[in-house]
Design a protein around this motif. Structure first.
Motif, PDB file in Angstrom:
ATOM      1  N   SER A 248      31.407 -27.436 -29.942  1.00  0.00           N
ATOM      2  CA  SER A 248      30.220 -28.387 -29.849  1.00  0.00           C
ATOM      3  C   SER A 248      29.135 -27.381 -29.377  1.00  0.00           C
ATOM      4  CB  SER A 248      30.292 -29.402 -28.482  1.00  0.00           C
ATOM      5  OG  SER A 248      30.776 -28.299 -27.328  1.00  0.00           O
ATOM      6  N   ARG A 249      27.748 -27.904 -29.482  1.00  0.00           N
ATOM      7  CA  ARG A 249      26.672 -26.618 -29.234  1.00  0.00           C
ATOM      8  C   ARG A 249      25.519 -27.775 -29.015  1.00  0.00           C
ATOM      9  NH1 ARG A 249      22.402 -26.914 -32.596  1.00  0.00           N
ATOM     10  NH2 ARG A 249      22.632 -27.786 -34.597  1.00  0.00           N
ATOM     11  N   ARG A 250      24.875 -27.298 -27.813  1.00  0.00           N
ATOM     12  CA  ARG A 250      23.667 -28.279 -27.162  1.00  0.00           C
ATOM     13  C   ARG A 250      22.393 -27.809 -27.858  1.00  0.00           C
ATOM     14  NH1 ARG A 250      23.102 -31.442 -23.381  1.00  0.00           N
ATOM     15  NH2 ARG A 250      25.156 -30.910 -22.051  1.00  0.00           N
ATOM     16  N   LYS A 251      21.830 -28.696 -28.397  1.00  0.00           N
ATOM     17  CA  LYS A 251      20.330 -28.535 -28.723  1.00  0.00           C
ATOM     18  C   LYS A 251      19.449 -29.538 -28.120  1.00  0.00           C
ATOM     19  CE  LYS A 251      17.581 -28.486 -33.005  1.00  0.00           C
ATOM     20  NZ  LYS A 251      17.416 -28.846 -34.434  1.00  0.00           N
ATOM     21  N   GLY A 252      18.600 -29.073 -27.091  1.00  0.00           N
ATOM     22  CA  GLY A 252      17.912 -30.107 -26.374  1.00  0.00           C
ATOM     23  C   GLY A 252      18.881 -30.704 -25.342  1.00  0.00           C
ATOM     24  N   ARG A 253      18.638 -32.216 -25.431  1.00  0.00           N
ATOM     25  CA  ARG A 253      19.512 -32.859 -24.652  1.00  0.00           C
ATOM     26  C   ARG A 253      20.781 -33.382 -25.350  1.00  0.00           C
ATOM     27  NH1 ARG A 253      16.454 -37.634 -22.435  1.00  0.00           N
ATOM     28  NH2 ARG A 253      18.231 -37.961 -21.308  1.00  0.00           N
ATOM     29  N   GLU A 254      20.847 -32.996 -26.951  1.00  0.00           N
ATOM     30  CA  GLU A 254      22.020 -33.528 -27.715  1.00  0.00           C
ATOM     31  C   GLU A 254      22.927 -32.598 -27.650  1.00  0.00           C
ATOM     32  OE1 GLU A 254      22.499 -36.422 -29.307  1.00  0.00           O
ATOM     33  OE2 GLU A 254      20.694 -37.246 -28.931  1.00  0.00           O
ATOM     34  N   MET A 255      24.196 -33.011 -27.725  1.00  0.00           N
ATOM     35  CA  MET A 255      25.326 -32.289 -28.172  1.00  0.00           C
ATOM     36  C   MET A 255      26.032 -32.483 -29.335  1.00  0.00           C
ATOM     37  SD  MET A 255      27.067 -29.836 -26.428  1.00  0.00           S
ATOM     38  CE  MET A 255      27.306 -30.156 -24.558  1.00  0.00           C
ATOM     39  N   TYR A 256      26.164 -31.412 -30.192  1.00  0.00           N
ATOM     40  CA  TYR A 256      26.448 -31.576 -31.703  1.00  0.00           C
ATOM     41  C   TYR A 256      27.883 -31.004 -31.725  1.00  0.00           C
ATOM     42  CZ  TYR A 256      21.805 -32.634 -32.920  1.00  0.00           C
ATOM     43  OH  TYR A 256      20.718 -33.225 -33.034  1.00  0.00           O
ATOM     44  N   TYR A 257      28.817 -31.725 -32.435  1.00  0.00           N
ATOM     45  CA  TYR A 257      30.204 -31.465 -32.709  1.00  0.00           C
ATOM     46  C   TYR A 257      30.427 -31.048 -34.180  1.00  0.00           C
ATOM     47  CZ  TYR A 257      30.500 -33.184 -27.950  1.00  0.00           C
ATOM     48  OH  TYR A 257      30.365 -33.669 -26.740  1.00  0.00           O
ATOM     49  N   ARG A 258      31.251 -30.324 -34.367  1.00  0.00           N
ATOM     50  CA  ARG A 258      31.641 -29.816 -35.657  1.00  0.00           C
ATOM     51  C   ARG A 258      33.459 -29.539 -35.653  1.00  0.00           C
ATOM     52  NH1 ARG A 258      31.778 -24.331 -36.442  1.00  0.00           N
ATOM     53  NH2 ARG A 258      30.482 -23.288 -35.070  1.00  0.00           N
ATOM     54  N   ALA A 259      33.956 -29.312 -36.746  1.00  0.00           N
ATOM     55  CA  ALA A 259      35.302 -28.878 -36.682  1.00  0.00           C
ATOM     56  C   ALA A 259      35.204 -27.449 -36.187  1.00  0.00           C
ATOM     57  CB  ALA A 259      36.125 -29.140 -37.988  1.00  0.00           C
ATOM     58  N   ALA A 260      36.357 -26.961 -35.700  1.00  0.00           N
ATOM     59  CA  ALA A 260      36.322 -25.698 -35.267  1.00  0.00           C
ATOM     60  C   ALA A 260      36.623 -24.807 -36.413  1.00  0.00           C
ATOM     61  CB  ALA A 260      37.494 -25.441 -34.058  1.00  0.00           C
ATOM     62  N   ASP A 261      36.084 -23.717 -36.599  1.00  0.00           N
ATOM     63  CA  ASP A 261      36.292 -22.634 -37.783  1.00  0.00           C
ATOM     64  C   ASP A 261      37.528 -21.666 -37.348  1.00  0.00           C
ATOM     65  OD1 ASP A 261      36.216 -21.272 -40.146  1.00  0.00           O
ATOM     66  OD2 ASP A 261      34.750 -19.884 -39.529  1.00  0.00           O
ATOM     67  N   THR A 262      38.678 -22.520 -37.278  1.00  0.00           N
ATOM     68  CA  THR A 262      40.073 -21.961 -36.919  1.00  0.00           C
ATOM     69  C   THR A 262      40.898 -21.979 -38.091  1.00  0.00           C
ATOM     70  OG1 THR A 262      40.841 -23.596 -35.822  1.00  0.00           O
ATOM     71  CG2 THR A 262      39.456 -21.946 -34.301  1.00  0.00           C
ATOM     72  N   ALA A 263      42.094 -21.168 -38.118  1.00  0.00           N
ATOM     73  CA  ALA A 263      43.149 -21.238 -39.251  1.00  0.00           C
ATOM     74  C   ALA A 263      43.722 -22.578 -38.838  1.00  0.00           C
ATOM     75  CB  ALA A 263      43.986 -20.021 -39.104  1.00  0.00           C
ATOM     76  N   LEU A 264      44.038 -22.888 -37.731  1.00  0.00           N
ATOM     77  CA  LEU A 264      44.772 -24.319 -37.326  1.00  0.00           C
ATOM     78  C   LEU A 264      43.970 -25.500 -37.803  1.00  0.00           C
ATOM     79  CD1 LEU A 264      46.946 -26.002 -36.329  1.00  0.00           C
ATOM     80  CD2 LEU A 264      45.848 -25.961 -34.068  1.00  0.00           C
ATOM     81  N   ALA A 265      42.491 -25.457 -37.514  1.00  0.00           N
ATOM     82  CA  ALA A 265      41.683 -26.445 -37.765  1.00  0.00           C
ATOM     83  C   ALA A 265      41.548 -26.804 -39.454  1.00  0.00           C
ATOM     84  CB  ALA A 265      40.276 -26.514 -37.152  1.00  0.00           C
ATOM     85  N   ASN A 266      41.290 -25.638 -39.990  1.00  0.00           N
ATOM     86  CA  ASN A 266      41.097 -25.506 -41.338  1.00  0.00           C
ATOM     87  C   ASN A 266      42.486 -25.912 -42.163  1.00  0.00           C
ATOM     88  OD1 ASN A 266      38.496 -24.650 -41.203  1.00  0.00           O
ATOM     89  ND2 ASN A 266      39.322 -22.414 -41.367  1.00  0.00           N
ATOM     90  N   ALA A 267      43.661 -25.595 -41.719  1.00  0.00           N
ATOM     91  CA  ALA A 267      44.837 -25.968 -42.276  1.00  0.00           C
ATOM     92  C   ALA A 267      45.068 -27.686 -42.306  1.00  0.00           C
ATOM     93  CB  ALA A 267      46.017 -25.246 -41.504  1.00  0.00           C
ATOM     94  N   LEU A 268      44.793 -27.919 -40.971  1.00  0.00           N
ATOM     95  CA  LEU A 268      44.807 -29.324 -40.673  1.00  0.00           C
ATOM     96  C   LEU A 268      43.934 -30.225 -41.586  1.00  0.00           C
ATOM     97  CD1 LEU A 268      45.714 -29.536 -36.696  1.00  0.00           C
ATOM     98  CD2 LEU A 268      47.335 -29.835 -38.617  1.00  0.00           C
ATOM     99  N   HIS A 269      42.730 -29.791 -41.673  1.00  0.00           N
ATOM    100  CA  HIS A 269      41.693 -30.509 -42.658  1.00  0.00           C
ATOM    101  C   HIS A 269      42.444 -30.316 -43.805  1.00  0.00           C
ATOM    102  CE1 HIS A 269      38.079 -30.264 -45.268  1.00  0.00           C
ATOM    103  NE2 HIS A 269      38.300 -31.532 -44.725  1.00  0.00           N
ATOM    104  N   LEU A 270      42.813 -29.397 -44.574  1.00  0.00           N
ATOM    105  CA  LEU A 270      43.467 -29.430 -45.870  1.00  0.00           C
ATOM    106  C   LEU A 270      44.529 -30.125 -46.087  1.00  0.00           C
ATOM    107  CD1 LEU A 270      43.472 -25.539 -46.494  1.00  0.00           C
ATOM    108  CD2 LEU A 270      41.821 -27.308 -47.663  1.00  0.00           C
ATOM    109  N   MET A 271      45.197 -30.236 -44.971  1.00  0.00           N
ATOM    110  CA  MET A 271      46.700 -31.211 -44.902  1.00  0.00           C
ATOM    111  C   MET A 271      46.230 -32.718 -45.012  1.00  0.00           C
ATOM    112  SD  MET A 271      49.368 -32.011 -41.932  1.00  0.00           S
ATOM    113  CE  MET A 271      48.098 -32.771 -41.043  1.00  0.00           C
TER     114      MET A 271
END
Length: 125
Positions: A87-110
């Protein structure tokens, strides 16, 4: 550390020692299991898949998945604790995205591959 070899009760395959040497450690297996356990919930799987493709705020995620913001926040917290999203904060909003890790990338591909295998396409009709 000296390598120890196990003598298995049954010798079925010459590759057993090689495979056993590459068996992931308990910590690795526990981390992967925890991540997969989080994706065992259909809502979290859906949110994770979404965040593999776009970065989004809680309000918009809630609207996309037709849930309340507090319910989505709960799922996001679990996915973040499992190391699958960031996550990252921009002003009052928190934004989320998939982690750029080997595990997250592999699970996404799966997820993408299992979806192609199990989901009918227009050409299947």
């Amino acid at each position: 550390m000296a390598e120890t070899f196990r003598i298995l009760p049954h010798q079925h395959d010459k590759r057993e020692e090689e495979v056993i040497r590459h068996l992931p450690g308990q910590d690795t297996i526990s981390n992967v299991s925890a991540a997969m356990k989080q994706l065992g919930d259909p809502t979290r799987l859906r949110i994770f898949w979404l965040l593999c493709h776009i970065e989004e705020c809680v309000t918009n995620i809630a609207d996309i998945v037709d849930m309340t913001s507090p319910a989505v926040s709960h799922h996001l917290r679990l996915l973040k604790n499992a190391g699958l999203i960031t996550s990252r904060r921009k002003g009052r909003e928190m934004y989320y995205r998939a982690a750029d890790t080997a595990l997250a990338n592999a699970l996404h591909l799966m997820i993408e591959e299992v979806g192609r295998i199990t989901c009918p396409t227009d050409s299947d009709k």
